[in-house]
Design an enzyme around this catalytic site. Structure first.
Site, PDB file in Angstrom:
ATOM      1  N   CYS A  33      44.571  31.976  33.849  1.00 36.63           N
ATOM      2  CA  CYS A  33      45.792  32.725  33.547  1.00 36.63           C
ATOM      3  C   CYS A  33      46.783  32.576  34.706  1.00 36.63           C
ATOM      4  O   CYS A  33      46.449  32.052  35.776  1.00 36.63           O
ATOM      5  CB  CYS A  33      45.471  34.196  33.295  1.00 36.63           C
ATOM      6  SG  CYS A  33      45.198  35.157  34.801  1.00 36.63           S
ATOM      7  N   GLU A  63      35.678  43.339  32.836  1.00 41.39           N
ATOM      8  CA  GLU A  63      36.712  44.109  32.128  1.00 41.39           C
ATOM      9  C   GLU A  63      36.540  45.601  32.372  1.00 41.39           C
ATOM     10  O   GLU A  63      35.534  46.056  32.925  1.00 41.39           O
ATOM     11  CB  GLU A  63      36.658  43.771  30.636  1.00 41.39           C
ATOM     12  CG  GLU A  63      37.017  42.311  30.395  1.00 41.39           C
ATOM     13  CD  GLU A  63      37.104  41.941  28.924  1.00 41.39           C
ATOM     14  OE1 GLU A  63      36.709  42.748  28.054  1.00 41.39           O
ATOM     15  OE2 GLU A  63      37.572  40.824  28.653  1.00 41.39           O
ATOM     16  N   CYS A  79      45.674  34.062  38.088  1.00 42.36           N
ATOM     17  CA  CYS A  79      44.630  33.249  38.739  1.00 42.36           C
ATOM     18  C   CYS A  79      45.227  31.976  39.312  1.00 42.36           C
ATOM     19  O   CYS A  79      44.836  31.523  40.391  1.00 42.36           O
ATOM     20  CB  CYS A  79      43.504  32.944  37.767  1.00 42.36           C
ATOM     21  SG  CYS A  79      42.553  34.431  37.361  1.00 42.36           S
ATOM     22  N   GLU A 134      37.911  33.808  37.796  1.00 43.65           N
ATOM     23  CA  GLU A 134      38.427  33.010  38.917  1.00 43.65           C
ATOM     24  C   GLU A 134      38.788  33.900  40.102  1.00 43.65           C
ATOM     25  O   GLU A 134      38.470  33.601  41.253  1.00 43.65           O
ATOM     26  CB  GLU A 134      39.692  32.234  38.504  1.00 43.65           C
ATOM     27  CG  GLU A 134      39.476  31.225  37.399  1.00 43.65           C
ATOM     28  CD  GLU A 134      39.719  31.800  36.009  1.00 43.65           C
ATOM     29  OE1 GLU A 134      39.312  32.951  35.756  1.00 43.65           O
ATOM     30  OE2 GLU A 134      40.319  31.112  35.178  1.00 43.65           O
ATOM     31  N   CYS A 158      39.662  38.673  36.179  1.00 45.26           N
ATOM     32  CA  CYS A 158      39.219  37.374  35.665  1.00 45.26           C
ATOM     33  C   CYS A 158      38.122  36.787  36.557  1.00 45.26           C
ATOM     34  O   CYS A 158      38.028  37.110  37.752  1.00 45.26           O
ATOM     35  CB  CYS A 158      40.382  36.383  35.664  1.00 45.26           C
ATOM     36  SG  CYS A 158      41.705  36.773  34.512  1.00 45.26           S
TER      37      CYS A 158
END
Ligand code: THU
Length: 160
Positions: A112, A64, A115, A75, A73
């Site tokens: 998400c 983050e 991803c 992934e 993320c």
């Protein structure tokens, strides 16, 4: 009545006792790497492990940023690294696990939308499905046999 286009999307639910050794290994790697995530804002730690056709497994976690949209993320972190370094090695499976900071149990997680689109990209590149293994709070695996089960009607062809 207008014509309708329908698709079937399904996830297989796999109890812990029924995990294969490969599935258990992938989930374990995702669980280990999520502990090293940089997620001070959401406090939602995510780990992803990627199995390649040669048997190698790589993993990464969410990173983050104080400028929220900059965050990445787990992934996409693992896919970017692995596909950048081994562009000719087919990815077979990706496993994802998550935990809320300070909690002991695992949190249900699914990729998400961004991803999902990135997983789709490598299905296109290699011409074969990537299995997605998602851990839930009961420590079952929810298995999608390919991205079409998470992203029906996806964008995958510039020529229509
Ligand atoms: N996140 C992931 O890394 N992967 C997922 O599949 C779901 C969401 C991250 C993004 C953000 O750092 C935090 O989890 C909360 O959304």
């Amino acid at each position: 009545m207008n014509k309708k286009i329908e698709v079937t999307a399904s996830l297989e639910v796999i109890a812990k006792n029924d995990w294969t050794v490969e599935e258990a290994t992938l989930i374990l790697k995702a669980k280990e790497i999520l502990e090293l995530a940089h997620a001070p804002y959401s406090k939602f730690l995510v780990g992803a492990s990627l199995l390649l056709e040669n048997g190698e497994i790589f993993s990464a976690n969410n990173q983050e940023n104080v400028s929220f949209p900059v965050g990445v993320c787990a992934e996409r972190a693992v896919l970017s690294y692995v596909m950048g370094n081994f562009p000719n090695t087919k990815p077979i499976k990706i496993a994802i696990a998550a935990k809320r900071m300070g909690e002991k149990g695992y949190a249900y997680v699914t990729p998400c939308g961004m991803c999902r689109q990135m997983i789709n990209e490598y299905e296109i590149k290699f011409g074969s499905s990537i299995e997605i293994l998602m851990l839930n709070g009961q420590e079952e695996i929810l298995k999608a046999k390919g991205i079409e089960h998470l992203l029906p009607f996806r964008f995958h062809n510039l020529n229509g």
